[in-house]
Design a protein around this motif. Sequence first.
Motif, PDB file in Angstrom:
ATOM      1  N   ASN A  62     -18.900  17.085  33.977  1.00  0.00           N
ATOM      2  CA  ASN A  62     -19.518  18.161  34.894  1.00  0.00           C
ATOM      3  C   ASN A  62     -20.811  18.096  35.139  1.00  0.00           C
ATOM      4  O   ASN A  62     -21.415  18.619  35.835  1.00  0.00           O
ATOM      5  CB  ASN A  62     -19.116  19.532  34.577  1.00  0.00           C
ATOM      6  CG  ASN A  62     -17.634  19.907  34.298  1.00  0.00           C
ATOM      7  OD1 ASN A  62     -16.887  19.424  35.159  1.00  0.00           O
ATOM      8  ND2 ASN A  62     -17.408  20.887  33.515  1.00  0.00           N
ATOM      9  N   GLY A  63     -21.395  16.908  34.387  1.00  0.00           N
ATOM     10  CA  GLY A  63     -22.753  16.704  34.245  1.00  0.00           C
ATOM     11  C   GLY A  63     -23.806  17.658  33.565  1.00  0.00           C
ATOM     12  O   GLY A  63     -23.230  18.609  33.018  1.00  0.00           O
ATOM     13  N   THR A  64     -25.296  17.487  33.365  1.00  0.00           N
ATOM     14  CA  THR A  64     -25.967  18.258  32.956  1.00  0.00           C
ATOM     15  C   THR A  64     -27.041  18.511  33.825  1.00  0.00           C
ATOM     16  O   THR A  64     -27.573  17.633  34.348  1.00  0.00           O
ATOM     17  CB  THR A  64     -26.661  17.625  31.584  1.00  0.00           C
ATOM     18  OG1 THR A  64     -25.560  17.168  30.580  1.00  0.00           O
ATOM     19  CG2 THR A  64     -27.595  18.464  30.880  1.00  0.00           C
ATOM     20  N   PHE A  65     -27.622  19.926  33.895  1.00  0.00           N
ATOM     21  CA  PHE A  65     -28.359  20.190  34.674  1.00  0.00           C
ATOM     22  C   PHE A  65     -29.649  20.754  33.957  1.00  0.00           C
ATOM     23  O   PHE A  65     -29.669  21.470  33.172  1.00  0.00           O
ATOM     24  CB  PHE A  65     -27.999  21.442  35.554  1.00  0.00           C
ATOM     25  CG  PHE A  65     -26.895  20.769  36.470  1.00  0.00           C
ATOM     26  CD1 PHE A  65     -27.201  20.487  37.828  1.00  0.00           C
ATOM     27  CD2 PHE A  65     -25.682  20.618  36.164  1.00  0.00           C
ATOM     28  CE1 PHE A  65     -26.327  20.056  38.868  1.00  0.00           C
ATOM     29  CE2 PHE A  65     -24.530  20.139  37.063  1.00  0.00           C
ATOM     30  CZ  PHE A  65     -24.975  19.809  38.299  1.00  0.00           C
ATOM     31  N   LEU A  66     -30.979  20.165  34.340  1.00  0.00           N
ATOM     32  CA  LEU A  66     -32.307  20.527  33.783  1.00  0.00           C
ATOM     33  C   LEU A  66     -32.916  21.651  34.922  1.00  0.00           C
ATOM     34  O   LEU A  66     -33.257  21.082  35.915  1.00  0.00           O
ATOM     35  CB  LEU A  66     -32.985  19.667  33.379  1.00  0.00           C
ATOM     36  CG  LEU A  66     -34.333  19.937  32.632  1.00  0.00           C
ATOM     37  CD1 LEU A  66     -34.058  21.042  31.470  1.00  0.00           C
ATOM     38  CD2 LEU A  66     -35.115  18.575  32.240  1.00  0.00           C
TER      39      LEU A  66
END
Length: 539
Positions: A62-66
């Motif tokens: 699902n990806g990583t969000f910053l």
Amino acid sequence: MPTIQVMQGPDKGRRFELQDDENIIGRNNSSIELSDRTMSRQHARIYPDGKTWILEDLGSANGTFLNGTPLAKPTSLKRGDQIRCGASVLVFGGTRSILPPVDVDENGRLVDASIVATIPSNEDSIIIPTPEAGARAIENLRILYTLISEVGSLLNVDALLEHTLERVVEILKADRGYIMLVNSAGRLAVRASHLPEGSADKRIPISRTIINEVIARQIGVLSTNAMSDKRFTSGKSVHDYGIRSAICVPIKGREKILGVIHLDCSVSDQIYSTEQLRLLTAIGYQTGLAVENVWLYESAVLSERLAATGETVAVLSHHIKNILQAMVAGMDVVEMGLKGDDLGRAKGAWPIVQRNLGRVNDLILNMLMFSKNRQPLLEHVNINHVLTECIELTTPRADEKGIAILSDLEDLPPIPADLGGLQQAFLNLLTNAIDAVSEQTGVITVSSRYDHRHKSVIISAVDNGSGIPEDKLDQIFTPFFSAKGQQGTGLGLAVAQKVVKEHQGRIEVASKVGEGTTFTVTLPAVHVGKSEDTNAPTR
């Protein structure tokens, strides 16, 4: 030590201290292990790089969000950054630096500040959008609600204050900022600070007049040191003399002032407005409520721990009393045999004393293992050797009941493990199985195999005992829960689970009433953050 705090998701409220090497965020076999099923097993990692910490996505589904932006490459973190993995939002606590000292200006030599505007700090300081206030007030209300939702799940005062300060510095574009709380001596002490990078002057000058005004009248104050500073009339630039615009607001609890928030910036960059004063005053009021909520939570946790300690002492005292009574009875019989020169009688009673000495020893070992937070002392271990030793140690007890212990051990490679910890865990599983099966007909099978695909060792302990009712399966790893009645302490399986988790493994149970129980332990052949090729000794 930097921290990670879970703000949103199934593990909301949990807090992790980052280790000096690699920290993996994920569902299983991770140093930051979360129960969020939308997260990958190894989702992202945080690792130090000099004085900074780096966040990197590990090819998660699902990806990583910053801070709401997809993470495309390894990126350095700063205190207060939000990390989204799956449905969970985490906040990076950052490295806590040495807090700067504060110069309290008693005579106006440093600050020479004048008050421009004030706002009362109370429930009415919450921004109510009106046609007169316009779009700015509506935006301020959105900012306030967002900040309240962010800090609502933080259960550590320092993390809460640091996150709040980083956000208000960002929103109000301040050069410097700090939060001070009243300490046990009744003095204001810095708990969070923000200074420009490369700032030569680490001391923060503040005005005693302003602080007294803020605390005594419980108001937010907008001030500047340009209005009454005689140097300003000399024609020199504002920047040359560092003339500043500042906001100082109270952090107000339900009944008293807890501290202050102070921001300032050069008036060559901006002059704070009354609307910004209103916003920070509202944030100060909400921060006070949030701090008190954390203190209430900590007080409740302490009360729960004290209650749990009392319950633990009561439970253990009961078990120790039973063991001592059996031991005293055995010793009495031994003594009677020795006094009457009846050696056969003494020998017959001696196993009772030995058995109960063993029970005391097991109880103490489990208490120590369960109560102590420990990192496993890893060395290369052949798990089959540990299992064989555990079978040999429990065979005399099994022979007393006429129970058969069988083994089916495949060839295994050595894996990094704590020999003493695993031996205690496997002994507890075997002892539990011996207690569960019937005399003369009981059979326990211990097996091991290597899973090449997942690079892990799988150990199973299968018994043909009475089984565990379905409604109790979820409780068997709970400390002091025992299905054995007076015979069990309820620590054996809790310790086994704790040891396995310390090895980044997992323990599972399957059982049917009347058919028996299977415990399955899975241990990784390579620990997260450790290379496969180490110099650890092999056992």
